[in-house]
Design an enzyme around this catalytic site. Sequence first.
Site, PDB file in Angstrom:
ATOM      1  N   ARG A  15      -5.775  -6.171  15.651  1.00  0.00           N
ATOM      2  CA  ARG A  15      -4.900  -7.180  15.027  1.00  0.00           C
ATOM      3  C   ARG A  15      -4.060  -6.549  13.908  1.00  0.00           C
ATOM      4  NH1 ARG A  15      -3.610  -9.129  10.110  1.00  0.00           N
ATOM      5  NH2 ARG A  15      -5.772  -8.879   9.486  1.00  0.00           N
ATOM      6  N   ASP A  16      -4.720  -6.135  12.811  1.00  0.00           N
ATOM      7  CA  ASP A  16      -3.961  -5.635  11.654  1.00  0.00           C
ATOM      8  C   ASP A  16      -3.260  -4.324  12.000  1.00  0.00           C
ATOM      9  OD1 ASP A  16      -3.055  -5.898   9.086  1.00  0.00           O
ATOM     10  OD2 ASP A  16      -4.950  -5.482   8.094  1.00  0.00           O
ATOM     11  N   HIS A 207     -11.098  -5.403   2.002  1.00  0.00           N
ATOM     12  CA  HIS A 207     -10.102  -5.064   3.024  1.00  0.00           C
ATOM     13  C   HIS A 207      -9.030  -4.213   2.323  1.00  0.00           C
ATOM     14  CE1 HIS A 207      -7.480  -6.486   6.555  1.00  0.00           C
ATOM     15  NE2 HIS A 207      -6.562  -6.013   5.710  1.00  0.00           N
ATOM     16  N   HIS A 209      -6.027  -1.316   2.223  1.00  0.00           N
ATOM     17  CA  HIS A 209      -5.026  -0.446   2.858  1.00  0.00           C
ATOM     18  C   HIS A 209      -4.983   0.815   2.010  1.00  0.00           C
ATOM     19  CE1 HIS A 209      -3.331  -3.269   5.907  1.00  0.00           C
ATOM     20  NE2 HIS A 209      -4.038  -4.100   5.166  1.00  0.00           N
ATOM     21  N   CYS A 240       1.236  -4.319   7.095  1.00  0.00           N
ATOM     22  CA  CYS A 240       1.601  -5.732   7.183  1.00  0.00           C
ATOM     23  C   CYS A 240       3.113  -5.780   7.243  1.00  0.00           C
ATOM     24  CB  CYS A 240       1.087  -6.524   5.977  1.00  0.00           C
ATOM     25  SG  CYS A 240       1.624  -8.248   6.037  1.00  0.00           S
ATOM     26  N   ASN A 249      -4.517   0.510   7.288  1.00  0.00           N
ATOM     27  CA  ASN A 249      -5.809   0.153   6.708  1.00  0.00           C
ATOM     28  C   ASN A 249      -6.602   1.446   6.530  1.00  0.00           C
ATOM     29  OD1 ASN A 249      -4.969  -2.198   8.588  1.00  0.00           O
ATOM     30  ND2 ASN A 249      -6.526  -3.082   7.279  1.00  0.00           N
TER      31      ASN A 249
HETATM   32  P1  HMG Z   1       7.631 -21.202  11.024  1.00  0.00           P
HETATM   33  O1  HMG Z   1       8.869 -20.709  11.695  1.00  0.00           O
HETATM   34  O2  HMG Z   1       7.741 -21.659   9.597  1.00  0.00           O
HETATM   35  O3  HMG Z   1       6.926 -22.342  11.893  1.00  0.00           O
HETATM   36  O4  HMG Z   1       6.514 -20.081  11.126  1.00  0.00           O
HETATM   37  P2  HMG Z   1       7.323 -23.812  12.218  1.00  0.00           P
HETATM   38  O5  HMG Z   1       6.094 -24.626  12.005  1.00  0.00           O
HETATM   39  O6  HMG Z   1       8.591 -24.223  11.510  1.00  0.00           O
HETATM   40  O7  HMG Z   1       7.626 -23.710  13.784  1.00  0.00           O
HETATM   41  C1  HMG Z   1       8.700 -22.932  14.295  1.00  0.00           C
HETATM   42  C2  HMG Z   1       8.396 -22.551  15.733  1.00  0.00           C
HETATM   43  O8  HMG Z   1       7.241 -21.715  15.763  1.00  0.00           O
HETATM   44  C3  HMG Z   1       8.090 -23.745  16.627  1.00  0.00           C
HETATM   45  O9  HMG Z   1       8.532 -23.407  17.927  1.00  0.00           O
HETATM   46  C4  HMG Z   1       6.576 -23.782  16.631  1.00  0.00           C
HETATM   47  O10 HMG Z   1       6.054 -24.386  17.780  1.00  0.00           O
HETATM   48  C5  HMG Z   1       6.240 -22.307  16.612  1.00  0.00           C
HETATM   49  P3  HMG Z   1       9.998 -23.812  18.438  1.00  0.00           P
HETATM   50  O11 HMG Z   1      10.050 -25.306  18.269  1.00  0.00           O
HETATM   51  O12 HMG Z   1      10.998 -23.094  17.575  1.00  0.00           O
HETATM   52  O13 HMG Z   1      10.016 -23.330  19.860  1.00  0.00           O
HETATM   53  N1  HMG Z   1       4.909 -22.028  16.066  1.00  0.00           N
HETATM   54  C6  HMG Z   1       4.015 -21.232  16.659  1.00  0.00           C
HETATM   55  N2  HMG Z   1       4.077 -20.509  17.791  1.00  0.00           N
HETATM   56  C7  HMG Z   1       2.972 -19.790  18.101  1.00  0.00           C
HETATM   57  N3  HMG Z   1       1.861 -19.746  17.348  1.00  0.00           N
HETATM   58  C8  HMG Z   1       1.786 -20.451  16.208  1.00  0.00           C
HETATM   59  C9  HMG Z   1       2.899 -21.242  15.827  1.00  0.00           C
HETATM   60  N4  HMG Z   1       3.150 -22.023  14.764  1.00  0.00           N
HETATM   61  C10 HMG Z   1       4.381 -22.513  14.929  1.00  0.00           C
HETATM   62  N5  HMG Z   1       0.673 -20.406  15.472  1.00  0.00           N
HETATM   63  C11 HMG Z   1       4.274 -19.252  11.205  1.00  0.00           C
HETATM   64  C12 HMG Z   1       5.222 -20.267  10.600  1.00  0.00           C
HETATM   65  C13 HMG Z   1       3.001 -19.271  10.398  1.00  0.00           C
HETATM   66  C14 HMG Z   1       4.007 -19.624  12.644  1.00  0.00           C
HETATM   67  C15 HMG Z   1       4.962 -17.863  11.139  1.00  0.00           C
HETATM   68  O14 HMG Z   1       5.342 -17.638   9.819  1.00  0.00           O
HETATM   69  C16 HMG Z   1       4.108 -16.737  11.620  1.00  0.00           C
HETATM   70  O15 HMG Z   1       3.720 -16.678  12.787  1.00  0.00           O
HETATM   71  N6  HMG Z   1       3.841 -15.748  10.752  1.00  0.00           N
HETATM   72  C17 HMG Z   1       3.104 -14.565  11.124  1.00  0.00           C
HETATM   73  C18 HMG Z   1       2.265 -14.166   9.991  1.00  0.00           C
HETATM   74  C19 HMG Z   1       1.433 -12.953  10.315  1.00  0.00           C
HETATM   75  O16 HMG Z   1       0.864 -12.817  11.380  1.00  0.00           O
HETATM   76  N7  HMG Z   1       1.322 -12.054   9.316  1.00  0.00           N
HETATM   77  C20 HMG Z   1       0.496 -10.930   9.403  1.00  0.00           C
HETATM   78  C21 HMG Z   1      -0.957 -11.298   9.251  1.00  0.00           C
HETATM   79  S1  HMG Z   1      -1.489 -11.495   7.544  1.00  0.00           S
HETATM   80  C22 HMG Z   1      -1.896  -9.880   7.095  1.00  0.00           C
HETATM   81  O17 HMG Z   1      -1.613  -8.956   7.790  1.00  0.00           O
HETATM   82  C23 HMG Z   1      -2.712  -9.669   5.850  1.00  0.00           C
HETATM   83  C24 HMG Z   1      -4.206  -9.400   6.131  1.00  0.00           C
HETATM   84  O18 HMG Z   1      -4.388  -8.270   6.964  1.00  0.00           O
HETATM   85  C25 HMG Z   1      -4.978  -9.173   4.816  1.00  0.00           C
HETATM   86  C26 HMG Z   1      -4.307  -8.134   3.888  1.00  0.00           C
HETATM   87  O19 HMG Z   1      -4.135  -6.979   4.275  1.00  0.00           O
HETATM   88  O20 HMG Z   1      -3.961  -8.560   2.793  1.00  0.00           O
HETATM   89  C27 HMG Z   1      -4.834 -10.615   6.825  1.00  0.00           C
HETATM   90 MG    MG Z   2      -4.402  -6.147   6.220  1.00  0.00          MG
END
Ligand code: HMG
Ligand code: MG
Length: 299
Positions: A15-16, A207, A209, A240, A249
Amino acid sequence: MTFPTFVKIVEVSPRDGLQSEPTTIDATTKIEFINRLSETGLKAIEVTSFVSPKWIPQLADHTEVLQGIKKKPGISYPVFVPNANGLKKALAAGVCEIAVFSTPSEEFCKRNVNCSVEECLQRVADITTIAKEKNIPVRGYISCVLGCPYEGEISPEAVLKVAEKLIALGCYEISLGDTIGVGTPLKTKKLLETILPKIPAEKLAVHFHDTYGQALANIYVALEKGIAVVDSSVAGLGGCPYAKGASGNVATEDVLYMLNGMNIKTGIDLKKLMAAGDYMLQHLHKSSHSKAGQAMSGK
Ligand code: HMG
Ligand code: MG
């Protein structure tokens, strides 16, 4: 000072790791990679994210991957979900455990999940309400715990506030994320000394990086404080996409090498783990950032 006798590694590379790679790996290769990871002795492997494919195209094949892997008894296979929409899709794909996100940083929250911290916590509440009904354990990530690419310093008290909210919403464990790897050991100590009087070590994970090579030193501090769950990524894959400067990471091989040297058990076979990492690196056409991996393979 008492170190834990056993540390659980949460392997986050599928995932990450893969969410930030410029190369999109096909589902068959991911499935084979996760199956290989399952044979190493790992107890937890984060498989994918049910996020928008427009935001993270690298993980658009989440359902195929989650359904395609061989789920070995005794291993948990959590997935990341940002909202109830993601949880619905994950449930339809047969998920048994999930991870959710929050952060004290307004700007990082906006860039990562396109909403405010308050809205994000409301999304977590929506998720945990459904998860409770379905008996799905929820792990809570907090990002930017030791610094934010947009807001700079983050206070330990602000992290504690978010952690207490996630616990109150039903997260069984909080993974403290140094998203851009800016933490140093004394900062890590201060953060943990702020959190531990309120949340016991058994509910915390770390966690890191490894942007500035501080991750192992920071993990050592966490171990000293009794934390026994460490997130890491084979070959140091990761980052990220919404945090400028977030490098990989900490490499699982390096964490394992240190834990083996401290006589702390993990149940993981380092050679099998390196082989799984090599398999993915061949598909990504890059070399390992793991120091242990490089040394043991004579690179
Ligand atoms: P948005 O554009 O604000 O969503 O995104 P929305 O609610 O306005 O919806 C827009 C469209 O997205 C719609 O479709 C929804 O159906 C669809 P449309 O009508 O345009 O066809 N939608 C989805 N589709 C699939 N799966 C979903 C979903 N939700 C809405 N779950 C959203 C908001 C959260 C979806 C977006 O911002 C997003 O996907 N972000 C990705 C964030 C991400 O994965 N970041 C990386 C992980 S966090 C990280 O890495 C940190 C961590 O490792 C810890 C650390 O290191 O600190 C965990
Ligand atoms: Mg991370």
